[in-house]
Write a protein that holds these residues in place. Structure first.
Motif, PDB file in Angstrom:
ATOM      1  N   LEU A  93       0.724  -1.176  -0.039  1.00  0.00           N
ATOM      2  CA  LEU A  93      -0.123  -0.070  -0.028  1.00  0.00           C
ATOM      3  C   LEU A  93       0.824   1.233   0.072  1.00  0.00           C
ATOM      4  O   LEU A  93       0.483   2.142  -0.832  1.00  0.00           O
ATOM      5  CB  LEU A  93      -0.950  -0.030   1.118  1.00  0.00           C
ATOM      6  CG  LEU A  93      -1.650   1.262   1.720  1.00  0.00           C
ATOM      7  CD1 LEU A  93      -2.575   1.584   0.682  1.00  0.00           C
ATOM      8  CD2 LEU A  93      -2.327   1.129   2.693  1.00  0.00           C
ATOM      9  N   PHE A  94       1.955   1.429   0.902  1.00  0.00           N
ATOM     10  CA  PHE A  94       2.856   2.462   0.684  1.00  0.00           C
ATOM     11  C   PHE A  94       3.192   2.868  -0.229  1.00  0.00           C
ATOM     12  O   PHE A  94       3.381   3.909  -0.915  1.00  0.00           O
ATOM     13  CB  PHE A  94       3.599   2.306   2.100  1.00  0.00           C
ATOM     14  CG  PHE A  94       4.548   3.642   2.505  1.00  0.00           C
ATOM     15  CD1 PHE A  94       4.106   4.426   3.375  1.00  0.00           C
ATOM     16  CD2 PHE A  94       5.872   3.688   2.022  1.00  0.00           C
ATOM     17  CE1 PHE A  94       4.695   5.522   3.629  1.00  0.00           C
ATOM     18  CE2 PHE A  94       6.451   4.842   2.341  1.00  0.00           C
ATOM     19  CZ  PHE A  94       5.847   5.659   3.322  1.00  0.00           C
ATOM     20  N   HIS A  95       3.952   1.805  -0.954  1.00  0.00           N
ATOM     21  CA  HIS A  95       4.522   1.702  -2.244  1.00  0.00           C
ATOM     22  C   HIS A  95       3.781   2.389  -3.444  1.00  0.00           C
ATOM     23  O   HIS A  95       4.039   3.347  -4.060  1.00  0.00           O
ATOM     24  CB  HIS A  95       5.287   0.489  -2.435  1.00  0.00           C
ATOM     25  CG  HIS A  95       6.045   0.548  -3.930  1.00  0.00           C
ATOM     26  ND1 HIS A  95       5.344   0.274  -5.076  1.00  0.00           N
ATOM     27  CD2 HIS A  95       7.168   0.948  -4.497  1.00  0.00           C
ATOM     28  CE1 HIS A  95       6.282   0.447  -6.295  1.00  0.00           C
ATOM     29  NE2 HIS A  95       7.136   0.888  -5.796  1.00  0.00           N
ATOM     30  N   ASN A  96       2.687   1.825  -3.474  1.00  0.00           N
ATOM     31  CA  ASN A  96       1.635   2.171  -4.711  1.00  0.00           C
ATOM     32  C   ASN A  96       1.108   3.594  -4.539  1.00  0.00           C
ATOM     33  O   ASN A  96       0.964   4.461  -5.415  1.00  0.00           O
ATOM     34  CB  ASN A  96       0.509   1.050  -4.679  1.00  0.00           C
ATOM     35  CG  ASN A  96       1.025  -0.210  -5.481  1.00  0.00           C
ATOM     36  OD1 ASN A  96       2.152  -0.456  -5.738  1.00  0.00           O
ATOM     37  ND2 ASN A  96       0.203  -1.171  -4.741  1.00  0.00           N
ATOM     38  N   ALA A  97       0.810   4.053  -3.164  1.00  0.00           N
ATOM     39  CA  ALA A  97       0.245   5.189  -2.822  1.00  0.00           C
ATOM     40  C   ALA A  97       1.395   6.134  -3.322  1.00  0.00           C
ATOM     41  O   ALA A  97       1.093   7.200  -4.008  1.00  0.00           O
ATOM     42  CB  ALA A  97      -0.025   5.365  -1.447  1.00  0.00           C
ATOM     43  N   ILE A  98       2.581   5.964  -2.630  1.00  0.00           N
ATOM     44  CA  ILE A  98       3.582   7.159  -3.002  1.00  0.00           C
ATOM     45  C   ILE A  98       3.886   7.289  -4.507  1.00  0.00           C
ATOM     46  O   ILE A  98       4.055   8.156  -4.860  1.00  0.00           O
ATOM     47  CB  ILE A  98       5.043   6.663  -2.231  1.00  0.00           C
ATOM     48  CG1 ILE A  98       4.541   6.762  -0.764  1.00  0.00           C
ATOM     49  CG2 ILE A  98       6.071   7.427  -2.466  1.00  0.00           C
ATOM     50  CD1 ILE A  98       4.496   8.282  -0.169  1.00  0.00           C
ATOM     51  N   SER A  99       3.976   6.072  -5.242  1.00  0.00           N
ATOM     52  CA  SER A  99       4.430   6.054  -6.748  1.00  0.00           C
ATOM     53  C   SER A  99       3.387   7.005  -7.339  1.00  0.00           C
ATOM     54  O   SER A  99       3.493   7.791  -8.101  1.00  0.00           O
ATOM     55  CB  SER A  99       4.629   4.643  -7.125  1.00  0.00           C
ATOM     56  OG  SER A  99       5.474   3.896  -6.309  1.00  0.00           O
TER      57      SER A  99
END
Length: 368
Positions: free
Chosen positions: A327-333
């Motif tokens: 979740l953290f990776h997809n949202a930041i990207s």
């Protein structure tokens, strides 16, 4: 009838001593003697009569008192048994129930004494246990005592403590990122409002201010979506660190205390086994053997609990962090790529619900 009473009272004997004078009696003796004489010389109450017609009435109006009592008792349906006096009944009751008045007091004293003895025994056991554990702890620190070690379990416990420390650092940094990014989103919102206001008041720059205002509002909207994802990440990591891991570490603390108690009673049993074997020593050895067995069972039970909790904690940690890191990776990207659609899909995929604007503020009813 009155004349007969007065005549009997007038003929009461007066005590005379050997010299012909009245005897000097004490006040109690004089009162007792007077009462005795009145009772002897006085009329019988069962033989007294009541004049129904008043003084000077005809003789036919005289009714014996005993007959009135008999009529009254028969009208009530009560027989007249030979009863004892109140004093004799009271004495008989006292003989049958000796000490009944002190029964409640004695019971209260026994209960209080029992509670005090129980507390004293509890304090005594606590003192002995604390002394043995303290002695064992100092013996281990100074290298004079031995301790029970489970190498595999100790390695897992050390790894958990190190992992918890690193996860706490991630949680602290993620919380700081949330705070800083929230400040940036609030600044972008204020800047967008300022551009909107200037676009209305500056006709020559209306289009330029309008473009920037729309850009800042879009960034603010995407920033709020990213804040929702980061807050969800922080909340999940906080639950994992401060609840799940902390619960396992609390069980580990109980396990370590049980291990220390087990080694303390084991050392005590070993010392007694090396001593003399007389009758008193054998009794102490038997008691030490019992305490050793009790603390050994407690130690083994807690060791099993720690092993099971460490296993489930590892499985839960992998499952939770796999989801949260994705979740953290997809949202930041998606946010920094400017892909609003992907950011919204990420929130839907991980079931992240955004708070509506102003939801943190109290309602007007709460402000009243």
């Amino acid at each position: 009838m009155a004349d007969s009473i007065m005549s009997k009272a007038a003929t009461m004997e007066i005590p005379i001593n050997s010299n012909g004078d009245t005897g000097t009696l004490t006040e109690d003796e004089s009162l007792e003697q007077d009462l005795h004489q009145v009772m002897v010389s006085g009329p019988n109450l069962n033989e007294t009569s009541i004049v129904s017609g008043g003084y000077g009435g005809p003789a036919g109006g005289i009714i014996p008192t005993s007959s009135i009592k008999d009529i009254r008792m028969k009208s009530r349906g009560v027989n007249l048994p030979h009863s004892q006096s109140a004093a004799s009944r009271l004495a008989h009751h006292t003989d049958q129930h000796p000490g009944s008045s002190n029964h409640n007091t004695n019971s209260t004293e026994e209960v209080t004494r029992g509670v005090a003895v129980e507390k004293l025994d509890s304090v005594k056991k606590w003192g002995i246990n604390t002394y043995k554990c303290t002695k064992q702890m100092f013996s281990e620190k100074f290298g004079r005592g031995s301790r029970t070690v489970d190498l595999e379990l100790e390695a897992q416990i050390d790894l958990l403590r190190d992992t918890k420390s690193k996860y706490e650092n991630i949680l602290r940094l993620a919380t700081a990122l949330t705070s800083h990014f929230q400040s940036m989103v609030q600044t972008q919102e204020a800047l967008g409002n300022a551009f909107t206001d200037l676009s209305q008041k500056s006709p020559e720059l209306q289009d330029e201010f309008g473009y920037n205002a729309e850009t800042q509002k879009l960034l603010c909207k995407n920033g709020e979506a990213l804040l929702g994802a980061i807050n969800f990440f922080v909340s999940s990591v906080n639950t994992l660190v401060n609840k799940t891991m902390e619960d396992t570490l609390m069980t580990i603390k109980h396990y370590e205390n049980a291990r220390l108690e087990f080694d303390a009673y084991r050392s005590d049993l070993e010392e007694l086994s090396l001593g003399p074997r007389d009758a008193a020593a054998m009794v102490r050895i038997e008691m030490a053997q019992h305490e050793y067995q009790v603390h050994r069972e407690k130690y083994e039970r807690l060791r099993s609990d720690v092993t099971i909790k460490l296993k489930f904690l590892e499985e839960n940690k992998v499952k939770v962090m796999h989801k949260q890191l994705l979740l953290f990776h997809n949202a930041i990207s998606a946010y920094f790529a400017g892909n609003q659609q992907q950011l919204e899909q990420t929130l839907i995929q991980f079931n992240v619900k955004l708070k509506p604007p102003g939801s943190d503020k109290p309602s007007w009813l709460e402000e009243q």
